[in-house]
Design a protein around this motif. Structure first.
Motif, short mmCIF file in Angstrom:
data_model
loop_
_atom_site.label_atom_id
_atom_site.label_comp_id
_atom_site.label_asym_id
_atom_site.label_seq_id
_atom_site.Cartn_x
_atom_site.Cartn_y
_atom_site.Cartn_z
N VAL A 463 0.87 -1.17 0.00
CA VAL A 463 0.00 0.00 0.00
C VAL A 463 0.91 1.22 0.00
O VAL A 463 1.79 1.35 0.87
N ILE A 464 0.72 2.11 -0.97
CA ILE A 464 1.65 3.23 -1.17
C ILE A 464 1.02 4.52 -0.65
O ILE A 464 0.00 4.98 -1.18
N GLY A 521 11.33 0.54 -6.79
CA GLY A 521 10.63 1.59 -7.52
C GLY A 521 10.97 2.97 -7.05
O GLY A 521 11.86 3.18 -6.22
N SER A 522 10.21 3.94 -7.59
CA SER A 522 10.39 5.33 -7.21
C SER A 522 9.03 6.02 -7.18
O SER A 522 8.12 5.65 -7.93
N LEU A 523 8.93 7.02 -6.30
CA LEU A 523 7.70 7.77 -6.11
C LEU A 523 7.92 9.23 -6.45
O LEU A 523 9.06 9.72 -6.46
N ARG A 524 6.86 9.96 -6.73
CA ARG A 524 6.99 11.38 -7.05
C ARG A 524 7.41 12.19 -5.83
O ARG A 524 7.99 13.26 -5.96
N GLN A 527 6.95 8.86 0.51
CA GLN A 527 5.73 8.37 1.15
C GLN A 527 6.03 7.10 1.93
O GLN A 527 6.96 6.36 1.60
N GLU A 528 5.24 6.85 2.96
CA GLU A 528 5.33 5.58 3.66
C GLU A 528 4.76 4.47 2.78
O GLU A 528 3.77 4.65 2.07
N ILE A 529 5.42 3.32 2.83
CA ILE A 529 4.94 2.15 2.09
C ILE A 529 4.69 1.04 3.12
O ILE A 529 5.53 0.79 4.00
N THR A 530 3.56 0.39 3.00
CA THR A 530 3.21 -0.70 3.90
C THR A 530 3.07 -1.99 3.10
O THR A 530 2.23 -2.07 2.20
N TRP A 531 3.92 -2.95 3.42
CA TRP A 531 3.82 -4.26 2.78
C TRP A 531 2.89 -5.14 3.60
O TRP A 531 3.04 -5.24 4.84
N LEU A 591 9.73 7.17 1.85
CA LEU A 591 10.74 6.82 0.85
C LEU A 591 10.36 7.43 -0.49
O LEU A 591 9.18 7.51 -0.84
N GLU A 592 11.37 7.83 -1.23
CA GLU A 592 11.14 8.29 -2.60
C GLU A 592 11.64 7.25 -3.59
O GLU A 592 11.05 7.03 -4.63
N ARG A 593 12.73 6.59 -3.22
CA ARG A 593 13.25 5.46 -3.99
C ARG A 593 13.44 4.29 -3.03
O ARG A 593 13.78 4.48 -1.87
#
Length: 609
Positions: A463-464, A521-524, A527-531, A591-593
């Motif tokens: 979840v991004i 990956g990379s984000l604009r 952001q927090e990422i939840t696996w 994270l951005e990358r």
């Protein structure tokens, strides 16, 4: 395919070489006395059990419960109990000629007196411009609609007349005349007079299991009806055109995006149609060598995880009922030992065929299609598989079995699960897909994605920034490819623009030591990422890794761990998952990358190092 064949070989000529007798009538004592003793005992016991209670009422309030409170079971429970009880009584009177006929007679009369053979959830024919269910809460007896179960009811009654015709006539010839007229009024005439039923493929092209399932039962009704051969030829030719439309929408790899459990009603129902056509044409109309047909029939073997478990993407139970006899028959037709063995192992009981939905044809197939030669069960050697159209991959390495998928989120019976996976260790589920629940009014409505089991946040996915995957065919996997030990794909299109994903690549690699899952990956913006991982066993967090039974998940550093128990209260889901499932969340900082690798290993192997 079928229509092209019939242009060269007209159905009317083909019918001259076949038979319209599908199963032995009750007076064929050699056939009925010759069925295995275990099946004879089961038939008698089942009929005796059903005889202890009367046929249930099917009420208007039960029918209206669907539009009033979204409850399908209020109508479906008495509906299916009536039909199961009749099927059991019919088989009992065939197997034991001294058995009482009253349960057969009462069941026939009750079904013939029903205002509609359609279940409440299917009362509206969903073509463009159709009213909403709430605007059309009760059936119009002047305009019979054909749904899955009205066609199946016709089949049950048609077989009843075929199997017990002489005993019915001994009571009154009016019984068979009534059955014939009801089947013609509710099934055969509407089938021939309209192109409007959505599953015919004229008004809508997005066909699914409804088409072969309904046609398999209509064709039985037609073959057993005393209509002239010319009329039967016309009807079967029309049915073949609809089967062609269904086959055309299926991928060349034979995959069924409705899930492995739906093979019963999809590929299995197509098999029913094709074997009936072989029977009535004396084997002159056959498609056993067609590669696409072969792939469709082999689909359950492709999705098997072992020990009765299947890769249960979409609306599929993890331990679905799939007709073993149909798989076994398909395996013998295709000369495929592995499929034959799988079917033999899953033949099941007569009750299995009736408890799914009342498949009287399948119950009869089970008792009469008993192979003379013993199947060599050692022939079962599952191999890796890849369905490039469906974008599903199965990999088997030593103790491990991995199923993972790409696809899109507009599939039939869709769950938002692009990039999700299922992982088994030693033939038992560890990382799972929750699967299906009892159907309600929400299941196939605009509220579908309020149901927890279809949402991405309950699948094995990231979840991004609080954004999960979205529904719709535009949300799709990209750059999907099979690798020697797994699969890789891009997932960014599975999310909407608000997620801010530039790139999200997921790769799976399965070895004898376990699974390596990598997301990069990379984000604009950061952001927090939840696996999220859905587990069968209760997890424990220890020193940066998760322990759940014999499974260990080694996690990247810096993730925040939480876990929650999900008690399985839905009765359908509980058949596969009694007790609870467990969802773990592993949340990163902003994270951005990123490049995160999760390693799934066996705890007993780790301990022995």
């Amino acid at each position: 395919m079928l229509t092209a064949f019939l242009r060269e070989h007209p159905m009317r000529e083909l019918l001259k070489g076949g038979t319209r007798r599908l199963y032995p009538p009750a007076e064929d004592r050699k056939a009925w006395d010759g069925i295995p003793a275990g099946y004879r005992r089961e038939i008698r016991k089942m009929a005796e059990d059903y005889a202890k209670t009367d046929y249930p009422l099917r009420t208007v309030s039960g029918f209206l419960a669907f539009v009033r409170i979204g409850d399908r079971q209020a109508d479906e429970k008495p509906y299916f109990t009536r039909r199961r009880k009749l099927c059991a009584a019919v088989m009992n009177c065939c197997a034991f000629p001294d058995a009482e006929m009253d349960d057969v007679l009462n069941g026939i009369w009750l079904l013939c007196e029903e205002s509609s053979w359609v279940i409440s959830a299917h009362n509206v024919n969903p073509i463009p411009g159709a009213p909403k269910a709430a605007e059309y809460p009760l059936p119009d007896v002047r305009k019979p609609y054909i749904d899955l179960f009205s066609a199946q009811t016709g089949m049950i009654l048609a077989l009843t007349t075929s199997l017990l015709g002489k005993r019915l006539d001994a009571v009154s010839p009016m019984i068979r005349k009534r059955i014939t007229e009801e089947i013609r009024r509710r099934i055969l005439r509407p089938f021939m007079k309209t192109d409007d039923f959505w599953w015919m493929g004229v008004r809508r092209k997005d066909l699914n299991n409804w088409t072969p399932w309904i046609l398999s039962n209509i064709m039985v009704c037609a073959v057993l009806d005393p209509m002239p051969a010319g009329n039967l030829s016309t009807l079967l030719t029309r049915a073949c055109g609809m089967l062609d439309r269904y086959i055309a929408i299926l991928p060349e790899d034979g995959g069924c995006d409705e899930g492995a459990g739906y093979w019963n009603m999809a590929g299995g129902a197509l098999l029913d149609c094709l074997t009936l056509l072989e029977t009535v044409t004396g084997g002159r109309m056959t498609f056993r060598e067609n590669e696409k047909i072969r792939n469709i029939l082999r689909f359950p073997l492709t999705m098997e995880m072992g020990n009765g478990w299947f890769a249960n993407f979409a609306d599929c139970d993890a331990r679905p009922f799939i007709s073993g006899e149909r798989m076994e028959t398909a395996g013998r037709m295709l000369k495929d030992p592995a499929l034959t063995v799988l079917g033999t192992r899953m033949r099941g009981t007569i009750a299995d065929q009736l408890n799914d939905v009342p498949h009287l044809t399948r119950a009869l197939d089970l008792i009469f299609h008993v192979p003379a030669d013993k199947t060599d069960l050692s022939a079962d050697k599952p191999e890796d598989a890849y369905l490039p159209d469906l974008q599903v991959r199965l990999v088997r390495r030593d103790r491990w079995t991995l199923a993972c998928k790409g696809g899109h989120n507009g599939e039939s019976h869709n769950h938002n699960d692009i990039g999700s996976f299922i992982l088994f260790l030693d033939g038992e589920p560890e990382v799972v897909d929750a699967g299906n629940m009892v159907y309600t009014a929400k299941t196939f409505s605009e509220e579908r994605y309020t149901l927890w089991n279809v949402r991405a946040e309950w699948h094995n996915l990231p979840v991004i920034g609080g954004h999960e995957q979205r529904e719709g065919a535009e949300h799709t996997a990209r750059n999907v490819s099979m690798t020697p030990d797994g699969m890789e794909m891009n997932l960014e299109a599975a999310y909407d623009e608000k997620a801010g994903i530039r790139e999200l690549k997921r790769s799976f690699t399965l070895t004898k030591g376990g699974l390596k899952l990598t997301d990069a990956g990379s984000l604009r913006k950061g952001q927090e990422i939840t696996w999220i991982f859905l587990l069968r066993r209760k997890p424990v967090w220890e020193n940066g890794q998760v322990r759940a039974g014999n499974l260990i998940i080694r996690c990247p550093e810096g993730l925040e761990y939480t876990a929650e128990e999900k008690p399985v209260t839905d009765p359908r889901m509980a058949r596969s998952w009694p007790g609870s499932l467990w969802r773990i969340r592993l949340k990163s900082e902003k994270l951005e990358r990123f490049r995160m690798t999760f390693e799934f290993a066996a705890a007993d192997r780790e301990a022995s190092k």
